[in-house]
Design a protein around this motif. Structure first.
Motif, PDB file in Angstrom:
ATOM      1  N   GLY A 175       0.812  -1.209   0.000  1.00 54.79           N
ATOM      2  CA  GLY A 175       0.000   0.000   0.000  1.00 54.79           C
ATOM      3  C   GLY A 175       0.850   1.265   0.000  1.00 54.79           C
ATOM      4  O   GLY A 175       2.078   1.217   0.031  1.00 54.79           O
ATOM      5  N   LEU A 176       0.165   2.405  -0.011  1.00 51.72           N
ATOM      6  CA  LEU A 176       0.843   3.695  -0.054  1.00 51.72           C
ATOM      7  C   LEU A 176       1.030   4.264   1.343  1.00 51.72           C
ATOM      8  O   LEU A 176       0.230   4.005   2.248  1.00 51.72           O
ATOM      9  CB  LEU A 176       0.032   4.678  -0.913  1.00 51.72           C
ATOM     10  CG  LEU A 176      -0.240   4.238  -2.356  1.00 51.72           C
ATOM     11  CD1 LEU A 176      -1.033   5.319  -3.076  1.00 51.72           C
ATOM     12  CD2 LEU A 176       1.045   3.911  -3.088  1.00 51.72           C
ATOM     13  N   ARG A 187       2.252   9.277   0.180  1.00 46.46           N
ATOM     14  CA  ARG A 187       1.788   8.398  -0.898  1.00 46.46           C
ATOM     15  C   ARG A 187       2.912   7.624  -1.592  1.00 46.46           C
ATOM     16  O   ARG A 187       2.771   7.177  -2.729  1.00 46.46           O
ATOM     17  CB  ARG A 187       0.981   9.181  -1.944  1.00 46.46           C
ATOM     18  CG  ARG A 187      -0.307   9.787  -1.390  1.00 46.46           C
ATOM     19  CD  ARG A 187      -1.146  10.416  -2.488  1.00 46.46           C
ATOM     20  NE  ARG A 187      -1.576   9.414  -3.458  1.00 46.46           N
ATOM     21  CZ  ARG A 187      -2.607   8.569  -3.286  1.00 46.46           C
ATOM     22  NH1 ARG A 187      -3.303   8.616  -2.148  1.00 46.46           N
ATOM     23  NH2 ARG A 187      -2.926   7.701  -4.205  1.00 46.46           N
ATOM     24  N   ALA A 188       4.052   7.473  -0.934  1.00 50.14           N
ATOM     25  CA  ALA A 188       5.114   6.636  -1.501  1.00 50.14           C
ATOM     26  C   ALA A 188       4.717   5.164  -1.386  1.00 50.14           C
ATOM     27  O   ALA A 188       4.007   4.763  -0.453  1.00 50.14           O
ATOM     28  CB  ALA A 188       6.431   6.879  -0.777  1.00 50.14           C
ATOM     29  N   ARG A 200       9.497   0.422   6.244  1.00 48.62           N
ATOM     30  CA  ARG A 200      10.032   1.783   6.271  1.00 48.62           C
ATOM     31  C   ARG A 200       9.740   2.485   4.959  1.00 48.62           C
ATOM     32  O   ARG A 200       9.976   1.943   3.877  1.00 48.62           O
ATOM     33  CB  ARG A 200      11.547   1.784   6.509  1.00 48.62           C
ATOM     34  CG  ARG A 200      12.152   3.185   6.638  1.00 48.62           C
ATOM     35  CD  ARG A 200      13.646   3.110   6.909  1.00 48.62           C
ATOM     36  NE  ARG A 200      14.182   4.434   7.179  1.00 48.62           N
ATOM     37  CZ  ARG A 200      14.531   5.313   6.233  1.00 48.62           C
ATOM     38  NH1 ARG A 200      14.378   5.000   4.953  1.00 48.62           N
ATOM     39  NH2 ARG A 200      15.011   6.498   6.567  1.00 48.62           N
ATOM     40  N   CYS A 201       9.203   3.705   5.056  1.00 45.43           N
ATOM     41  CA  CYS A 201       8.948   4.506   3.871  1.00 45.43           C
ATOM     42  C   CYS A 201      10.261   5.116   3.402  1.00 45.43           C
ATOM     43  O   CYS A 201      10.923   5.833   4.160  1.00 45.43           O
ATOM     44  CB  CYS A 201       7.923   5.601   4.171  1.00 45.43           C
ATOM     45  SG  CYS A 201       7.630   6.686   2.762  1.00 45.43           S
ATOM     46  N   GLN A 221      -4.088   3.717   6.377  1.00 43.64           N
ATOM     47  CA  GLN A 221      -4.323   3.602   4.936  1.00 43.64           C
ATOM     48  C   GLN A 221      -5.810   3.547   4.629  1.00 43.64           C
ATOM     49  O   GLN A 221      -6.284   4.179   3.674  1.00 43.64           O
ATOM     50  CB  GLN A 221      -3.609   2.363   4.393  1.00 43.64           C
ATOM     51  CG  GLN A 221      -2.091   2.472   4.378  1.00 43.64           C
ATOM     52  CD  GLN A 221      -1.417   1.158   4.009  1.00 43.64           C
ATOM     53  OE1 GLN A 221      -1.904   0.082   4.339  1.00 43.64           O
ATOM     54  NE2 GLN A 221      -0.283   1.249   3.321  1.00 43.64           N
ATOM     55  N   ASP A 222      -6.592   2.792   5.454  1.00 44.41           N
ATOM     56  CA  ASP A 222      -8.027   2.726   5.227  1.00 44.41           C
ATOM     57  C   ASP A 222      -8.681   4.083   5.461  1.00 44.41           C
ATOM     58  O   ASP A 222      -9.639   4.442   4.749  1.00 44.41           O
ATOM     59  CB  ASP A 222      -8.636   1.690   6.168  1.00 44.41           C
ATOM     60  CG  ASP A 222      -8.301   0.253   5.763  1.00 44.41           C
ATOM     61  OD1 ASP A 222      -7.833   0.054   4.627  1.00 44.41           O
ATOM     62  OD2 ASP A 222      -8.472  -0.644   6.592  1.00 44.41           O
ATOM     63  N   ALA A 223      -8.178   4.842   6.434  1.00 42.84           N
ATOM     64  CA  ALA A 223      -8.724   6.175   6.700  1.00 42.84           C
ATOM     65  C   ALA A 223      -8.501   7.092   5.497  1.00 42.84           C
ATOM     66  O   ALA A 223      -9.377   7.879   5.113  1.00 42.84           O
ATOM     67  CB  ALA A 223      -8.102   6.764   7.956  1.00 42.84           C
TER      68      ALA A 223
END
Length: 233
Positions: A175-176, A187-188, A200-201, A221-223
């Motif tokens: 996911g992002l 949004r990475a 880790r982003c 992510q769902d939010a």
């Protein structure tokens, strides 16, 4: 006069029922040769350790998503769903396959069926212990042992391959990144492997370091998805 030469030419030397190689003179009454017995013993001894490694991976898979299924509305599981791993450690997997062999041996010996051993984690070592204790009998006297030797070889190969894949895990998208940086969504693309607790982003540097944090990541992510859906509506 009896032709003993003809008898000798028609005689077929006994072979191992597992590998089909000729038995040694001191093995001729056995069902399988000693090398096949030794290989089977080693495989059985290694199965509990292989199961423990796969069970740890399966726990990560189930725990990360709060029970094995992605959260409603999410499209990407938090870690790779390795079906071969889950199938081996679940009911009907390794424990059941070993139990079936144990029950067949018990039936031939005239014993009662295997008692309930508990969960697969509890049952695997117990089934292995029984099979190891009775392998010498099976190698000598059980006429269907060749099929069981093959089943144990195949089961060991499946487990070893699954563990080897865990040692060289591939990365999957999870996911992002839902973190806001200066008011803007990062949004990475996030990625993870089943054998590492950390996500880790690479863009904003945010880390999620354990199963609880992964669940929090999923909620975030769902939010973001819900917020985007509300804007679109």
């Amino acid at each position: 006069m009896h032709d003993h030469t003809a008898d000798l030419t028609q005689y077929e030397w006994p072979t191992c029922t597992a590998c089909r190689k000729p038995l040694w003179e001191n093995e001729y009454e056995r069902q399988i040769c000693r090398p096949c017995e030794d290989k089977t013993r080693v495989r059985l001894q290694e199965l509990p350790g292989l199961f423990a490694q796969l069970d740890t991976t399966a726990a990560l898979m189930r725990g990360a998503s709060g029970g094995g299924a992605p959260t409603s509305g999410s499209k990407t599981p938090p870690i790779p769903p390795r079906l071969e791993v889950l199938n081996l450690v679940a009911a009907g997997g390794m424990a059941t396959r070993l139990r079936d062999i144990e029950d067949a041996w018990r039936n031939r010996l005239g014993w009662t069926v295997a008692p309930w051993r508990g969960s697969p984690r509890q049952a695997v070592p117990e089934h292995v212990r029984f099979l190891l204790n009775n392998l010498p009998w099976a190698a000598d006297a059980y006429d269907s042992v060749a099929q069981d030797v093959e089943d144990i070889r195949r089961l060991h190969a499946e487990c070893a391959a699954a563990v080897a894949n865990e040692r060289k895990p591939g990365r999957v998208k999870t996911g992002l990144c839902p973190v806001r940086v200066d008011g803007q969504l990062c949004r990475a693309q996030l990625t993870a492997v089943a054998t590492n607790h950390r996500i880790r982003c690479g863009t904003c540097g945010t880390e999620w370091g354990d199963l609880g944090a992964w669940r929090e990541l999923r909620q975030q992510q769902d939010a973001v998805l819900a917020e985007a859906a509300g804007v679109a509506a």
